[in-house]
Design a protein around this motif. Structure first.
Motif, PDB file in Angstrom:
ATOM      1  N   MET A   1       0.850  -1.191   0.000  1.00 48.71           N
ATOM      2  CA  MET A   1       0.000   0.000   0.000  1.00 48.71           C
ATOM      3  C   MET A   1       0.893   1.251   0.000  1.00 48.71           C
ATOM      4  SD  MET A   1      -2.873   1.029   2.799  1.00 48.71           S
ATOM      5  CE  MET A   1      -3.680  -0.535   2.586  1.00 48.71           C
ATOM      6  N   PRO A   2       0.704   2.176  -0.959  1.00 49.22           N
ATOM      7  CA  PRO A   2       1.560   3.365  -1.045  1.00 49.22           C
ATOM      8  C   PRO A   2       1.421   4.268   0.157  1.00 49.22           C
ATOM      9  CG  PRO A   2      -0.336   3.554  -2.514  1.00 49.22           C
ATOM     10  CD  PRO A   2      -0.390   2.195  -1.963  1.00 49.22           C
ATOM     11  N   GLN A   3       2.532   4.952   0.470  1.00 42.68           N
ATOM     12  CA  GLN A   3       2.533   5.895   1.572  1.00 42.68           C
ATOM     13  C   GLN A   3       2.965   7.262   1.049  1.00 42.68           C
ATOM     14  OE1 GLN A   3       4.871   4.316   4.748  1.00 42.68           O
ATOM     15  NE2 GLN A   3       3.846   2.337   4.722  1.00 42.68           N
ATOM     16  N   ARG A   4       2.765   8.320   1.926  1.00 40.46           N
ATOM     17  CA  ARG A   4       3.001   9.694   1.458  1.00 40.46           C
ATOM     18  C   ARG A   4       4.442   9.935   1.014  1.00 40.46           C
ATOM     19  NH1 ARG A   4      -0.966  13.216   2.118  1.00 40.46           N
ATOM     20  NH2 ARG A   4      -2.661  12.730   3.561  1.00 40.46           N
ATOM     21  N   ASP A   5       5.395   9.337   1.672  1.00 36.73           N
ATOM     22  CA  ASP A   5       6.800   9.608   1.335  1.00 36.73           C
ATOM     23  C   ASP A   5       7.350   8.581   0.352  1.00 36.73           C
ATOM     24  OD1 ASP A   5       8.513   8.046   4.128  1.00 36.73           O
ATOM     25  OD2 ASP A   5       6.739   7.418   3.005  1.00 36.73           O
ATOM     26  N   GLY A   6       6.465   7.734  -0.198  1.00 42.45           N
ATOM     27  CA  GLY A   6       6.943   6.527  -0.874  1.00 42.45           C
ATOM     28  C   GLY A   6       7.116   6.623  -2.350  1.00 42.45           C
ATOM     29  N   SER A   7       6.299   5.784  -3.042  1.00 42.05           N
ATOM     30  CA  SER A   7       6.574   5.348  -4.403  1.00 42.05           C
ATOM     31  C   SER A   7       6.934   6.471  -5.358  1.00 42.05           C
ATOM     32  CB  SER A   7       5.365   4.579  -4.918  1.00 42.05           C
ATOM     33  OG  SER A   7       5.047   3.529  -4.055  1.00 42.05           O
ATOM     34  N   GLY A   8       6.061   7.488  -5.466  1.00 45.35           N
ATOM     35  CA  GLY A   8       6.328   8.560  -6.427  1.00 45.35           C
ATOM     36  C   GLY A   8       7.638   9.241  -6.171  1.00 45.35           C
ATOM     37  N   TYR A   9       7.876   9.594  -4.877  1.00 42.86           N
ATOM     38  CA  TYR A   9       9.104  10.314  -4.545  1.00 42.86           C
ATOM     39  C   TYR A   9      10.326   9.441  -4.746  1.00 42.86           C
ATOM     40  CZ  TYR A   9       5.775  13.583  -2.547  1.00 42.86           C
ATOM     41  OH  TYR A   9       4.748  14.443  -2.361  1.00 42.86           O
ATOM     42  N   LYS A  10      10.207   8.164  -4.306  1.00 43.02           N
ATOM     43  CA  LYS A  10      11.341   7.246  -4.501  1.00 43.02           C
ATOM     44  C   LYS A  10      11.650   7.074  -5.979  1.00 43.02           C
ATOM     45  CE  LYS A  10      10.685   4.569  -0.245  1.00 43.02           C
ATOM     46  NZ  LYS A  10      10.352   3.245   0.299  1.00 43.02           N
ATOM     47  N   SER A  11      10.593   6.920  -6.819  1.00 38.08           N
ATOM     48  CA  SER A  11      10.793   6.757  -8.264  1.00 38.08           C
ATOM     49  C   SER A  11      11.466   7.992  -8.854  1.00 38.08           C
ATOM     50  CB  SER A  11       9.449   6.513  -8.955  1.00 38.08           C
ATOM     51  OG  SER A  11       8.849   5.338  -8.472  1.00 38.08           O
ATOM     52  N   GLY A  12      11.007   9.158  -8.417  1.00 39.56           N
ATOM     53  CA  GLY A  12      11.610  10.395  -8.933  1.00 39.56           C
ATOM     54  C   GLY A  12      13.078  10.486  -8.606  1.00 39.56           C
ATOM     55  N   GLY A  13      13.474  10.134  -7.393  1.00 38.41           N
ATOM     56  CA  GLY A  13      14.883  10.212  -7.003  1.00 38.41           C
ATOM     57  C   GLY A  13      15.747   9.247  -7.781  1.00 38.41           C
ATOM     58  N   VAL A  14      15.251   8.007  -7.925  1.00 37.28           N
ATOM     59  CA  VAL A  14      16.022   7.007  -8.677  1.00 37.28           C
ATOM     60  C   VAL A  14      16.130   7.415 -10.144  1.00 37.28           C
ATOM     61  CG1 VAL A  14      16.081   4.609  -9.419  1.00 37.28           C
ATOM     62  CG2 VAL A  14      15.405   5.170  -7.089  1.00 37.28           C
ATOM     63  N   CYS A  15      15.031   7.925 -10.690  1.00 33.96           N
ATOM     64  CA  CYS A  15      15.031   8.364 -12.094  1.00 33.96           C
ATOM     65  C   CYS A  15      16.044   9.484 -12.312  1.00 33.96           C
ATOM     66  CB  CYS A  15      13.627   8.828 -12.480  1.00 33.96           C
ATOM     67  SG  CYS A  15      13.471   9.278 -14.230  1.00 33.96           S
ATOM     68  N   LYS A  16      16.173  10.357 -11.333  1.00 33.17           N
ATOM     69  CA  LYS A  16      17.139  11.453 -11.448  1.00 33.17           C
ATOM     70  C   LYS A  16      18.559  10.910 -11.567  1.00 33.17           C
ATOM     71  CE  LYS A  16      18.611  15.723  -9.179  1.00 33.17           C
ATOM     72  NZ  LYS A  16      18.436  16.605  -7.997  1.00 33.17           N
ATOM     73  N   LYS A  17      18.863   9.900 -10.764  1.00 32.12           N
ATOM     74  CA  LYS A  17      20.197   9.287 -10.845  1.00 32.12           C
ATOM     75  C   LYS A  17      20.422   8.622 -12.201  1.00 32.12           C
ATOM     76  CE  LYS A  17      20.724   8.419  -5.861  1.00 32.12           C
ATOM     77  NZ  LYS A  17      20.903   7.381  -4.821  1.00 32.12           N
ATOM     78  N   LEU A  18      19.357   7.991 -12.726  1.00 33.72           N
ATOM     79  CA  LEU A  18      19.471   7.345 -14.034  1.00 33.72           C
ATOM     80  C   LEU A  18      19.713   8.384 -15.135  1.00 33.72           C
ATOM     81  CD1 LEU A  18      19.308   4.774 -15.744  1.00 33.72           C
ATOM     82  CD2 LEU A  18      16.835   5.135 -15.922  1.00 33.72           C
ATOM     83  N   ILE A  19      19.002   9.507 -15.051  1.00 32.02           N
ATOM     84  CA  ILE A  19      19.196  10.581 -16.044  1.00 32.02           C
ATOM     85  C   ILE A  19      20.616  11.132 -15.977  1.00 32.02           C
ATOM     86  CG2 ILE A  19      18.489  12.927 -16.681  1.00 32.02           C
ATOM     87  CD1 ILE A  19      15.655  12.150 -15.762  1.00 32.02           C
ATOM     88  N   GLU A  20      21.131  11.283 -14.756  1.00 33.72           N
ATOM     89  CA  GLU A  20      22.511  11.759 -14.596  1.00 33.72           C
ATOM     90  C   GLU A  20      23.499  10.778 -15.219  1.00 33.72           C
ATOM     91  OE1 GLU A  20      22.779  12.219 -10.410  1.00 33.72           O
ATOM     92  OE2 GLU A  20      21.822  14.206 -10.373  1.00 33.72           O
ATOM     93  N   ALA A  21      23.244   9.485 -15.021  1.00 33.59           N
ATOM     94  CA  ALA A  21      24.112   8.464 -15.614  1.00 33.59           C
ATOM     95  C   ALA A  21      24.028   8.508 -17.139  1.00 33.59           C
ATOM     96  CB  ALA A  21      23.713   7.078 -15.103  1.00 33.59           C
ATOM     97  N   LYS A  22      22.794   8.701 -17.652  1.00 34.68           N
ATOM     98  CA  LYS A  22      22.620   8.796 -19.113  1.00 34.68           C
ATOM     99  C   LYS A  22      23.376  10.000 -19.664  1.00 34.68           C
ATOM    100  CE  LYS A  22      19.445  11.010 -21.103  1.00 34.68           C
ATOM    101  NZ  LYS A  22      18.209  11.632 -21.620  1.00 34.68           N
ATOM    102  N   ASN A  23      23.280  11.140 -18.997  1.00 32.89           N
ATOM    103  CA  ASN A  23      23.972  12.348 -19.461  1.00 32.89           C
ATOM    104  C   ASN A  23      25.482  12.153 -19.470  1.00 32.89           C
ATOM    105  OD1 ASN A  23      21.541  13.634 -19.821  1.00 32.89           O
ATOM    106  ND2 ASN A  23      21.585  14.687 -17.831  1.00 32.89           N
ATOM    107  N   ASP A  24      25.997  11.469 -18.443  1.00 32.29           N
ATOM    108  CA  ASP A  24      27.436  11.193 -18.399  1.00 32.29           C
ATOM    109  C   ASP A  24      27.871  10.341 -19.589  1.00 32.29           C
ATOM    110  OD1 ASP A  24      27.727  12.647 -16.100  1.00 32.29           O
ATOM    111  OD2 ASP A  24      27.646  10.902 -14.746  1.00 32.29           O
ATOM    112  N   VAL A  25      27.092   9.306 -19.883  1.00 34.13           N
ATOM    113  CA  VAL A  25      27.417   8.430 -21.017  1.00 34.13           C
ATOM    114  C   VAL A  25      27.330   9.216 -22.327  1.00 34.13           C
ATOM    115  CG1 VAL A  25      26.658   6.412 -22.349  1.00 34.13           C
ATOM    116  CG2 VAL A  25      26.735   6.312 -19.838  1.00 34.13           C
ATOM    117  N   MET A  26      26.292  10.050 -22.450  1.00 36.71           N
ATOM    118  CA  MET A  26      26.105  10.818 -23.677  1.00 36.71           C
ATOM    119  C   MET A  26      27.257  11.795 -23.898  1.00 36.71           C
ATOM    120  SD  MET A  26      24.020  10.732 -26.109  1.00 36.71           S
ATOM    121  CE  MET A  26      24.077  11.596 -27.672  1.00 36.71           C
TER     122      MET A  26
END
Length: 709
Positions: A1-26
């Protein structure tokens, strides 16, 4: 069951790291592609595409998470729609797993690789090679023979060896073959192993700047794993292939083909098959020559086909000579005659005969085979930008400067036309109609740079042509100059007295000159060429012109000069005098023209039509006195003249020498006869132009040769 500090925020943070990794590779990919000319790996491109897809999907989840949070109650510990929240949580967990997977896959050691080189690089070459096809086919068959690893092509310079080798290279572009790489290297007489290695390295992707031995090792390692064809052009001595790093061509795999002028080099290089590249047979030579000359030029004069055959034969079947003389595209009978003469006398003087004029001359100043050609080209830079340069005027200035010494009579003009032809077809001059040439702006800039900078001590010119000057440059700038051009300006007076001990040519023509100081010419002892033409306001010459004792060329055409000063008698070296279109000239002192005993060219058409001709002028009456003085000139070979009586014409025609050198004849105001037998001019074989104007009593033209015989 989702919580206020959970899924959306966690996904956003992880996605940010992935975008940073993509930019480094690019960033790494872009640097590799733009700076190192590498190509991105397929797995890197696939990863970048998957990341972009995941990024889009996670963005959608983050947007949906806001709605899911609004469904929560009891402080976020319970959902109003448990089923919806459960499904959303499953999606988030799945995407988080994808992100973690992508993060793990993005740790690339290499992001790009070298672009595979083309097996063959096309070489610029003629689409057809007349006379070389049979040799090409023989060499091509040899390349397919297992027992032949090294092939030598030898022959004299200019015979077509480089063209043949280039044709072999290009034949691999559209012919199926199993060579991994075809390598072209120009060796030349100043052979350097390092330079050969550099060219080979460029073709096989070995660009490290290392020692000779280290680079040889690298070349050997790469070529040992390939089937290669090595084409070496212009070899003058044995090349130690092992020092370069080239595996010895085996009889059933790799091959080596080279060209040389020395048959001994074929043996020294270990050639298993040797071909001599022969000069062309007569038929083949004529086909090549005709291809370069063109039908239009061949048909431009009745005598040219015969002269062309003679010239082609004089080239001895040597393709370079045929191409060079053919590309000369001569349009006058004189040019063809001179080309034949120079070939017969000394072939090395003909452009294309020397080392510096390889195929098509490369439009380069340095490729001109003669210092005379280079000097003549530099002289053209004295004329204004985009100026139409009269060929005859240019040639006669060259003669006045001494560029064309060693020839007499019509030959010297033929040589001038010949040089113009050379410069035109080396793309250093452009033809404008049949009588003029023009220098391209870029070429003019180059020649001025050479004359003013590179060869300043030798040339040292001052060129202010077409600069819109209203006053001449200050005299201190004149002092050490050898040539000065003030052409096409708005200068009204030359009032100073410059000191120019080295000055050879002075061009103040096409200005608004009204006065020239009496002492202006006092300190120009070396001046040989003076052009004052096209100064319509200039009415007299200063007496100080007598100081120009070295003068050979004097152009006073299209001026308003009334009389020639008797001081001109001091110009004992004068060879070229142009008075054409000096309509106001009424006084030429008697015994002046005949005092120019060295005179070669005299131009007097449309000269002296004043109604006030004094008795002491040789222009008085019908110009009978002028004719008598002309007869005394023993070196005259070009004459344009205006006569004002048929009596003077009869005396004129009594001189075989005057008949032979007359180019233009103007009969004006000839009122002393009612009839004129045009056949009386039959022996003026070099006459280009005849004008009869205002002969008011003339009633009849006769065409009767019997009266002349």
């Amino acid at each position: 069951m989702p919580q206020r500090d959970g899924s959306g925020y966690k996904s956003g943070g992880v996605c940010k790291k992935l975008i940073e990794a993509k930019n480094d590779v690019m960033t790494r990919v872009v640097n590799a592609e733009q700076q190192q000319q590498l190509r991105r790996l397929n797995k890197v491109q696939g990863w970048l595409s998957r990341v972009e897809g995941a990024e889009t999907e996670i963005g959608e989840l983050i947007t949906d998470s806001t709605r899911e949070i609004q469904k929560l109650c009891l402080g976020g510990y319970c959902s109003k729609n448990c089923k919806s929240s459960y499904k959303f949580g499953k999606k988030v967990a799945k995407k988080l797993h994808l992100v973690v997977t992508l993060m793990g896959e993005g740790a690339f050691e290499l992001v790009a690789e070298k672009v595979p080189l083309a097996a063959v690089d096309a070489r610029p070459v003629e689409p057809t090679i007349v006379g070389l096809n049979s040799t090409l086919e023989k060499v091509w068959r040899c390349l397919g023979e297992e027992r032949v690893g090294i092939i030598g092509l030898y022959g004299m310079g200019g015979v077509g060896k480089t063209t043949l080798l280039a044709q072999i290279n290009n034949k691999f572009l559209d012919t199926p073959n199993d060579f991994d790489v075809v390598i072209w290297v120009v060796v030349s007489k100043d052979m350097q192993l390092e330079r050969i290695q550099e060219k080979i390295g460029e073709r096989i992707g070995l660009l490290e700047n290392r020692s000779l031995e280290e680079r040889a090792s690298g070349i050997f390692k790469i070529l040992s794993k390939k089937k290669f064809l090595l084409l070496l052009d212009d070899v003058w001595e044995r090349i130690d292939l092992t020092k370069v790093g080239i595996p010895f061509p085996s009889k059933n795999t790799s091959k080596d083909v080279f060209t040389t002028r020395l048959v001994d080099v074929c043996s020294l290089m270990g050639a298993q098959k040797i071909f001599k590249v022969e000069c062309l047979r007569d038929k083949e030579a004529w086909e090549l020559f005709l291809d370069k000359v063109g039908e239009e030029t061949l048909d431009s004069h009745l005598d040219i086909p015969k002269l062309a055959h003679t010239l082609a034969k004089e080239c001895g079947g040597l393709p370079l000579a045929l191409i060079t003389t053919g590309l000369g595209c001569k349009k006058s009978q004189e040019e063809w005659s001179y080309a034949i003469e120079i070939l017969r006398r000394s072939a090395s003087e003909l452009p294309g005969m020397g080392k510096e004029v390889y195929p098509l001359l490369k439009f380069s100043y340095d490729s001109l085979s003669s210092e005379i050609f280079r000097s003549c080209l530099l002289y053209c830079s004295l004329f204004p930008e985009d100026c139409k340069i009269d060929k005859i005027e240019l040639i006669e200035c060259w003669i006045g400067e001494g560029f064309l010494n060693g020839y007499e009579g019509a030959e010297v003009h033929n040589q001038g036309y010949y040089i113009i032809g050379i410069l035109v077809h080396a793309c250093l001059l452009e033809e404008v109609g049949s009588d003029h040439v023009r220098m391209h702006d870029a070429i003019r800039d180059m020649t001025l740079w050479i004359a003013c900078e590179v060869e300043k001590e030798k040339e040292n010119v001052l060129v202010s042509a077409g600069a819109q000057l209203t006053a001449a440059p200050e005299v201190r700038k004149w002092e050490q100059r050898r040539r000065i051009s003030l052409m096409r300006n708005k200068i009204e007076k030359l009032s100073d007295t410059p000191t120019c001990p080295h000055l050879l040519s002075l061009f103040p023509n096409i200005n608004r000159l009204k006065t020239i100081a009496s002492g202006f010419f006092d300190f120009m002892p070396s001046l040989t060429v003076l052009n004052l033409s096209n100064n319509g306001f200039l009415t007299k010459l200063p007496p100080g012109i007598s100081k120009l004792v070295s003068l050979q060329y004097l152009n006073l055409s299209k001026t308003s000069i009334r009389e020639l000063p008797k001081e001109l008698k001091a110009l004992v070296n004068l060879k070229y005098l142009n008075l054409e279109h000096s309509r106001y000239l009424h006084t030429i002192p008697r015994q002046l023209i005949c005092s120019f005993s060295m005179l070669r060219v005299l131009r007097m058409v449309n000269c002296g039509y004043s109604d006030k001709i004094p008795l002491d002028s040789i222009l008085f009456g019908g110009c009978e006195s002028l004719v008598e003085e002309l007869i005394s000139l023993k070196h005259l070979n070009v004459l344009t003249i205006a006569l004002k009586s048929f009596f003077a014409l009869q005396r004129f025609l009594s001189s075989h020498e005057l008949q032979n050198c007359t180019k233009s004849l103007n009969l004006r105001y000839c009122d002393d006869s009612k009839s004129f037998n045009i056949y009386s001019l039959a022996d003026l074989k070099h006459l280009d132009k005849l004008d009869l104007i205002y002969c008011r009593n003339l009633e009849e033209f006769k065409v009767n040769y019997s009266e002349i015989v």
